[in-house]
Design an enzyme around this catalytic site. Structure first.
Site, PDB file in Angstrom:
ATOM      1  CG  ASP A  81       3.803   2.533   6.020  1.00 11.46           C
ATOM      2  OD1 ASP A  81       4.069   3.021   4.910  1.00 11.46           O
ATOM      3  OD2 ASP A  81       2.897   1.702   6.176  1.00 11.46           O
ATOM      4  CD  GLU A 139       1.243   1.017   0.403  1.00 13.71           C
ATOM      5  OE1 GLU A 139       0.421   0.528  -0.415  1.00 13.71           O
ATOM      6  OE2 GLU A 139       2.128   0.323   0.954  1.00 13.71           O
ATOM      7  CD  GLU A 140       3.739  -2.036   3.281  1.00 10.57           C
ATOM      8  OE1 GLU A 140       2.857  -2.879   3.028  1.00 10.57           O
ATOM      9  OE2 GLU A 140       4.734  -1.870   2.555  1.00 10.57           O
TER      10      GLU A 140
END
Length: 350
Positions: A81, A139-140
């Site tokens: 991402d 992941e963010e």
């Protein structure tokens, strides 16, 4: 010799991997919106004859190499991402999506893993075991992250994952790899503080309770937690990065909000910090006649590198790249990673 074969294959696919990375950089997508990225990854895997499965409730992509051959399974993970940042560069391959950019290197991670899949696929007859390629979304998206979503959908099973490895491009010299056993990345938390005072006219501050003065005092005092209340050997960062208060130059504000992040790498520090911070908030607000609201959101846990697996990875780095390529870190990095959720389930190395 297998090492020479791998190096030849890396050279063979290098230009293709660079091209993939530039395509991904031009077409970034935010957390849980990586629809086109996931589709692109599936097509790349299918090109070399690998099946790929999409997540049911997320955009994750999973592909297995040598499924059923050998007893052990190694999972290799890349996140994919991007961030809500406007790219301001002049590269030919700059982002085409306004306000979205691969500013954290996930396009590189995805490209690397696709390159690895192409190389390993060509030498699969020489691999005694299974390799599971995992392309992870979100992941963010701290504190939730995409790793727990994939774990929930069974990414660590069928076949069962014995070990997991991942990487992150970072500010170390090109051609080097940095790692350490045990705590590798920090726990990543968020704090929210609202100071509630009493508004008044700025010319008569004695008639109110100044939330800005209280906030200013609190911001400076909170830093002493790191310098005086925490073991100096523990890596702790407390950063207050957002403050909002006031509506007019001549009105003393009755409310100020503060947001920040707290990073810690030891279990002991992570356990005491939430209460210790609130003690400071409570005492400072009392001195200034203010009330408060406080929230401590636990984010990604500490990323723990399994010592045995890390030792094996170090040996592999030295054998393939030479001793000068290995950087043994003294302290954990203060960044956070949702790979930590995988590392909680199986012995892992980041």
């Amino acid at each position: 010799m297998l090492k020479n074969k791998v190096e030849e294959l890396v050279d063979k696919y290098l230009d293709e991997v660079i091209s993939i990375r530039r395509y991904l950089h031009q077409n970034p997508e935010l957390s849980l919106k990586e629809f086109n990225t996931a589709e692109f990854i599936v097509k790349e895997l299918n090109k070399i004859g690998l099946d790929a499965q999409r997540g049911r409730e997320n955009n994750g992509v999973v592909s297995n190499l040598n499924l059923g051959k050998g007893k052990k399974t190694l999972m290799l993970r890349a996140d994919m991402d991007a961030l809500p940042i406007q790219e301001e560069t002049n590269f030919e391959f700059k982002s085409k999506n306004p306000g979205v950019m691969h500013a954290c290197g996930h396009d590189v991670h995805t490209s690397i893993l696709l390159g690895v899949s192409k190389v390993l696929n060509e030498i699969k007859d020489e691999i005694n075991g299974n390799v599971k390629f995992v392309f992870q979304p979100a992941e963010e998206n701290n504190p939730t992250g995409g790793a727990p979503l994939m774990i929930k959908e069974g990414v660590l099973e069928n076949p069962h994952v014995d070990n997991a490895v991942a990487l992150h491009v970072w500010d170390y010299p090109i051609g080097t790899i940095a790692l350490k056993p045990n705590a590798m990345m920090s726990e990543s938390n968020r704090i929210f503080i609202t100071i509630k005072g009493q508004a008044s006219h700025a010319s008569k501050p004695h008639e109110g309770h100044d939330a800005i003065v209280c906030a200013a005092y609190l911001i400076t005092q909170l830093q002493t937690i790191v310098s005086r209340a925490i073991d100096p050997s523990d890596v702790v960062v407390l950063t207050l990065s957002k403050i909002n208060g006031g509506v007019r130059y001549n009105v003393l504000p009755g409310e100020v909000s503060i947001e920040g992040t707290v990073r810690c790498s030891s279990v002991e520090a992570c356990e005491i910090l939430p209460d210790k911070i609130e003690e400071f908030v409570k005492d400072v607000c009392k001195i200034h006649g203010c009330d408060y609201e406080y929230k401590f959101n636990h984010g990604y846990p500490v990323t723990m590198n399994d010592p045995k697996l890390t030792k094996l990875v170090k040996k592999s780095i030295i054998n393939s790249m030479g001793e000068d390529s290995l950087i043994e870190m003294d302290n954990p990095d203060t960044g956070g990673e949702d790979f930590s959720f995988f590392a909680r389930e199986v012995p892992s190395c980041f």
